[in-house]
Write an enzyme that holds these catalytic residues in place. Sequence first.
Site, mmCIF file in Angstrom:
data_model
loop_
_atom_site.group_PDB
_atom_site.id
_atom_site.type_symbol
_atom_site.label_atom_id
_atom_site.label_comp_id
_atom_site.label_asym_id
_atom_site.label_seq_id
_atom_site.Cartn_x
_atom_site.Cartn_y
_atom_site.Cartn_z
ATOM 1 N N CYS A 121 -18.769 -7.072 -13.174
ATOM 2 C CA CYS A 121 -18.627 -7.298 -14.469
ATOM 3 C C CYS A 121 -17.994 -6.000 -15.123
ATOM 4 C CB CYS A 121 -19.710 -7.958 -15.185
ATOM 5 S SG CYS A 121 -19.361 -7.843 -16.983
ATOM 6 N N PHE A 260 -2.236 -0.711 -2.977
ATOM 7 C CA PHE A 260 -2.106 -0.867 -1.409
ATOM 8 C C PHE A 260 -1.847 0.586 -0.921
ATOM 9 C CE2 PHE A 260 -0.673 -4.840 -3.173
ATOM 10 C CZ PHE A 260 -1.296 -5.839 -2.613
ATOM 11 N N ALA A 261 -2.715 1.486 -1.328
ATOM 12 C CA ALA A 261 -2.610 2.957 -1.033
ATOM 13 C C ALA A 261 -3.273 2.914 0.330
ATOM 14 C CB ALA A 261 -3.050 3.954 -2.316
ATOM 15 N N ARG A 262 -2.334 2.544 1.489
ATOM 16 C CA ARG A 262 -3.037 2.775 2.711
ATOM 17 C C ARG A 262 -2.034 3.468 3.549
ATOM 18 N NH1 ARG A 262 -4.550 -3.730 3.021
ATOM 19 N NH2 ARG A 262 -5.656 -3.777 1.187
ATOM 20 N N GLY A 263 -2.697 4.757 4.121
ATOM 21 C CA GLY A 263 -1.782 5.433 5.138
ATOM 22 C C GLY A 263 -0.611 5.940 4.194
ATOM 23 N N ALA A 264 0.658 5.837 4.789
ATOM 24 C CA ALA A 264 1.867 6.271 4.235
ATOM 25 C C ALA A 264 2.592 5.343 3.605
ATOM 26 C CB ALA A 264 2.814 6.630 5.517
ATOM 27 N N ARG A 265 1.875 4.059 3.189
ATOM 28 C CA ARG A 265 2.585 3.083 2.313
ATOM 29 C C ARG A 265 1.902 2.928 1.040
ATOM 30 N NH1 ARG A 265 2.978 -2.562 5.723
ATOM 31 N NH2 ARG A 265 4.058 -3.144 3.850
#
Length: 276
Positions: A121, A260-265
Amino acid sequence: MVFLRPNAHWPAHETPHGNYRVERRVDGVTISTHDCIAEETPVALVYNGVAHTVMMATPLDIEDFAAGFSLSEGIVARAREVYDLEVIARDNGMEARLEIATERALLLRAQHRAMAGRTGCGLCGVESLERFRAPVPAVRSTVGLAAGALSVAHSQLVGMQPLFHLTGAVHAAAWCGLDGAVALVREDVGRHNALDKLIGAVATNGSAFGDGFVLMTSRASYEIVQKAAAVGIAVVAAVSAPTGMAVRLAEAAGVTLIGFARGARHSVYSHPQRIH
């Protein structure tokens, strides 16, 4: 199918994880073993002797949590308005006692809201829609970071989550330099608690909130943006998706919101001018 039985010698309020007996059943085969389980405990926040709220949190870095909650909820405007902070273990939870500036304590009493906090919450106990819609201060920072900093931060954070690797049940909030180097990490079952712990740690260390960005291992929900904006954090990145309300608040509050901040994307949902 898994059945759990607690191992009574682990007091939940003294450790962030507990050892539990478990029966794992796979294809009709039963295996008796033990599992490491993340704990959560009631944490009472008491200001100048007056109880304010009880939040459920992982019993780890509670001093940081109390300081960060005080800042992100606007109870104090700056860390130096917290004169003293003591954490007491109780039989039924933990108590964080804070001594804050008198004018802040008087304002808190005037605006008091009785909250019963739950792990997932972020708006516990807000007593009216008007209070919920109260504006947050606009973040006017011109800070900028290279897109590659997000990749650096994500790769470093993977190895800096000890409680997650033990239990698989907690979120992490990381404070990252503009080059992506991870300076601080805090973990909690609740994503907003993890961020409060991080805010408290950054403030206690004397770092400026305009000198870095936050990376969350969770989704980016409304309260994550609200807490970041309240202390002047200009860039918030999350490994999962944002909510629509989070995007609208980030746009209005001047926060660069990244999902979606994962690796180079990654995907930038608001104020993309800060990402080069």
